[in-house]
Design an enzyme around this catalytic site. Structure first.
Site, short mmCIF file in Angstrom:
data_model
loop_
_atom_site.label_atom_id
_atom_site.label_comp_id
_atom_site.label_asym_id
_atom_site.label_seq_id
_atom_site.Cartn_x
_atom_site.Cartn_y
_atom_site.Cartn_z
N GLY A 96 0.79 -1.23 0.00
CA GLY A 96 0.00 0.00 0.00
C GLY A 96 0.82 1.27 0.00
O GLY A 96 0.31 2.35 0.30
N HIS A 103 8.67 6.07 4.88
CA HIS A 103 8.07 6.82 5.99
C HIS A 103 7.44 5.84 6.96
O HIS A 103 6.79 4.87 6.56
CB HIS A 103 7.03 7.83 5.48
CG HIS A 103 6.09 7.25 4.46
ND1 HIS A 103 6.44 7.09 3.15
CD2 HIS A 103 4.84 6.78 4.60
CE1 HIS A 103 5.43 6.54 2.49
NE2 HIS A 103 4.44 6.34 3.34
P1 AMP Z 1 1.78 5.44 2.12
O1 AMP Z 1 0.46 5.11 1.47
O2 AMP Z 1 2.19 4.47 3.19
O3 AMP Z 1 2.85 5.64 1.06
O4 AMP Z 1 1.57 6.79 2.88
C1 AMP Z 1 1.69 8.05 2.28
C2 AMP Z 1 1.06 9.03 3.23
O5 AMP Z 1 1.50 10.32 2.89
C3 AMP Z 1 -0.46 9.03 3.18
O6 AMP Z 1 -0.98 8.70 4.47
C4 AMP Z 1 -0.78 10.46 2.76
O7 AMP Z 1 -1.95 10.96 3.38
C5 AMP Z 1 0.46 11.20 3.19
N1 AMP Z 1 0.74 12.44 2.48
C6 AMP Z 1 0.73 12.63 1.15
N2 AMP Z 1 1.08 13.91 0.86
C7 AMP Z 1 1.30 14.52 2.03
C8 AMP Z 1 1.69 15.84 2.41
N3 AMP Z 1 1.93 16.81 1.50
N4 AMP Z 1 1.82 16.13 3.74
C9 AMP Z 1 1.58 15.18 4.66
N5 AMP Z 1 1.22 13.91 4.37
C10 AMP Z 1 1.08 13.58 3.09
#
Ligand code: AMP
Length: 117
Positions: A96, A103
């Protein structure tokens, strides 16, 4: 690949080029609130150096995985998550992962369910 990638959203947050609600920084990590929170506390902890996923980070020799977990524990304490929390490393397509700068999700402030979707 550990240099900042100009097309990487999270590298741009580290560089201060994209705004984020930063809650913790140290020499190795930056932690900021997720833009689409899935729990009352939802913070992303990222290495300052660019690694595309958990596998790349774990293959590096800079102790990055330890730094991510240590920072997440500090944020959890600062956020008052004494009743517990969840740490998640979505990795690759089936995991996912949507942003390819590794992160660690810190989720807390509510009881988590299992299994995750
Ligand atoms: P993943 O799906 O594990 O790659 O998580 C990516 C996360 O990044 C998601 O929970 C998004 O909501 C978050 N995300 C995307 N863009 C931003 C942003 N500009 N600032 C903070 N969170 C973000």
């Amino acid at each position: 690949m550990t240099d900042a990638a100009s097309d990487c959203l999270f590298c741009r947050i580290v560089a201060g080029e994209v705004p984020a609600e930063i809650v913790h920084t140290d020499d190795h990590t930056v932690a900021f609130r997720d833009i689409a929170p899935q729990a009352p506390t939802h913070v992303l902890v990222i290495p300052r150096a660019h690694h595309r996923d958990a596998a790349a980070l774990s293959a590096s020799t800079d102790g990055g995985v330890d730094a991510l977990v240590r920072a997440a524990v500090k944020v959890a304490e600062a956020e008052g998550l004494g009743d517990g929390y969840r740490l998640v490393l979505n990795t690759g397509q089936d995991g996912g992962q949507t942003v390819f700068h590794v992160h660690l999700h810190l989720l807390g402030g509510r009881a988590m369910t299992w299994p995750p979707g």
